[in-house]
Design a protein around this motif. Sequence first.
Motif, PDB file in Angstrom:
ATOM      1  N   SER A 176       0.690 -43.757 -33.894  1.00  0.00           N
ATOM      2  CA  SER A 176      -0.179 -43.951 -32.999  1.00  0.00           C
ATOM      3  C   SER A 176       0.489 -43.864 -31.693  1.00  0.00           C
ATOM      4  O   SER A 176      -0.160 -43.779 -30.439  1.00  0.00           O
ATOM      5  N   GLU A 177       1.817 -43.982 -31.786  1.00  0.00           N
ATOM      6  CA  GLU A 177       2.960 -44.081 -30.808  1.00  0.00           C
ATOM      7  C   GLU A 177       2.590 -45.343 -29.839  1.00  0.00           C
ATOM      8  O   GLU A 177       3.052 -45.133 -28.406  1.00  0.00           O
ATOM      9  N   ARG A 178       2.117 -46.350 -30.114  1.00  0.00           N
ATOM     10  CA  ARG A 178       1.909 -47.524 -29.559  1.00  0.00           C
ATOM     11  C   ARG A 178       2.713 -48.576 -29.999  1.00  0.00           C
ATOM     12  O   ARG A 178       3.349 -48.307 -31.439  1.00  0.00           O
TER      13      ARG A 178
ATOM     14  N   PHE B 290       7.756 -49.117 -32.413  1.00  0.00           N
ATOM     15  CA  PHE B 290       6.593 -48.252 -32.047  1.00  0.00           C
ATOM     16  C   PHE B 290       6.091 -47.842 -33.401  1.00  0.00           C
ATOM     17  O   PHE B 290       6.963 -47.106 -34.383  1.00  0.00           O
TER      18      PHE B 290
ATOM     19  N   ILE C 280      11.953 -33.809 -34.190  1.00  0.00           N
ATOM     20  CA  ILE C 280      11.042 -34.990 -34.574  1.00  0.00           C
ATOM     21  C   ILE C 280      11.765 -36.366 -35.279  1.00  0.00           C
ATOM     22  O   ILE C 280      11.749 -37.403 -34.678  1.00  0.00           O
TER      23      ILE C 280
ATOM     24  N   TYR D 132       4.804 -44.891 -35.627  1.00  0.00           N
ATOM     25  CA  TYR D 132       4.928 -43.499 -35.353  1.00  0.00           C
ATOM     26  C   TYR D 132       3.582 -42.578 -35.377  1.00  0.00           C
ATOM     27  O   TYR D 132       3.852 -41.718 -34.551  1.00  0.00           O
TER      28      TYR D 132
ATOM     29  N   GLU E  14      -0.428 -52.917 -32.711  1.00  0.00           N
ATOM     30  CA  GLU E  14      -1.324 -52.513 -34.084  1.00  0.00           C
ATOM     31  C   GLU E  14      -1.598 -53.594 -34.900  1.00  0.00           C
ATOM     32  O   GLU E  14      -2.551 -53.835 -35.428  1.00  0.00           O
TER      33      GLU E  14
ATOM     34  N   ASP F 212       4.653 -44.784 -42.132  1.00  0.00           N
ATOM     35  CA  ASP F 212       4.800 -45.268 -40.703  1.00  0.00           C
ATOM     36  C   ASP F 212       5.835 -46.459 -41.071  1.00  0.00           C
ATOM     37  O   ASP F 212       5.449 -47.614 -41.125  1.00  0.00           O
TER      38      ASP F 212
ATOM     39  N   GLU G 243      13.894 -37.978 -32.446  1.00  0.00           N
ATOM     40  CA  GLU G 243      13.201 -38.664 -31.495  1.00  0.00           C
ATOM     41  C   GLU G 243      12.821 -40.063 -32.373  1.00  0.00           C
ATOM     42  O   GLU G 243      12.683 -40.999 -31.489  1.00  0.00           O
ATOM     43  N   LEU G 244      12.587 -40.037 -33.616  1.00  0.00           N
ATOM     44  CA  LEU G 244      12.121 -41.070 -34.087  1.00  0.00           C
ATOM     45  C   LEU G 244      13.253 -42.034 -34.843  1.00  0.00           C
ATOM     46  O   LEU G 244      13.142 -43.227 -35.371  1.00  0.00           O
TER      47      LEU G 244
END
Length: 315
Positions: free
Chosen positions: A85-87, A81, A53, A83, A92, A278, A56-57
């Motif tokens: 909501s992955e939007r 992006f 994880i 973290y 946002e 986030d 990936e971030l």
Amino acid sequence: MGAYLTRRVLLMALTLFGMSVLIFVMLRLVPGNIADILVDSAGIADPKEKAKIARELGLDRPIFDQYLQWIGGLVRGDLGFAYVSERPALEEIAPRIPISAKLAGLALFFSVILGVPLGVISAVRQNSVVDYLLRIISLSGLSLPSFWLGLLILMASVQWFGMIPIYTNEPRSFIDEMLLLSIPAAAVGFRSSALIMRLTRSSMLEVLRQDYIRTARSKGASQTTVNYVHALRNALLPVVTIIGIEAAFLVGGLIVTETVFNIPGVARFLVEAILWRDYPIVQNLVMLIAFCVVVVNFLVDMAYMALDPRIKYAD
């Protein structure tokens, strides 16, 4: 003039750069990160999954590389992006900015439209019944927390009108939204108006004792001309400063108000992002607040130049 503006712009850029470094480093110094929170919330005990994880971030990369990636994205308009909501972070943040801007603008409008005229009246009618009454009101505004006033407004609305003025549904029109935001804006602006009123009063009293005010009166100038033409313009200089400070405070100081009235603004979203670590959301929101504060300070300097022709900035 041109040299001064150039220096101010360069100083703004340098300040924003320093703020970006401070924001980025301090956020990473806080214990825990989004990978820990996601692993704990999902009940994952495998260290390999946590490392996956984090990879990936991008949290496993050197902090300098992470900073360069973030600043490069800001320059290109890419905020990264979220973290959780992955939007895209811009999707946002963008819908929440107008809501907080309208709320802060209304609160500042209430503060100025009430604070400055009432401060002038209090100074002109010094030691009168009106002056004592306005001073009591201003002290009440300074001593009453905005969140407590907001709760009192909510309870009074339920008791008297049978409704709660909170942001439950999307307003149907701009007017409906302004009416809905006017109540929390008045709750926040009450404290600011009290501060502005007291500062306006003290500044007006100081100016009214100056020699040029007595000279204007001796030449036969009317009381209105003396108070609102000669005195008020010079008395507004410190008032403009406090208005700028309050405007900067309102940009990021609406957390409690937005929470009490269920307003989906930037300040409330910032708290939620901090709890989740986030990073893209927190970094960009705090940077946005810092940018607004720096711009407000710049506008205050420009207002000083417009209000007081004696202020000269050498090129």
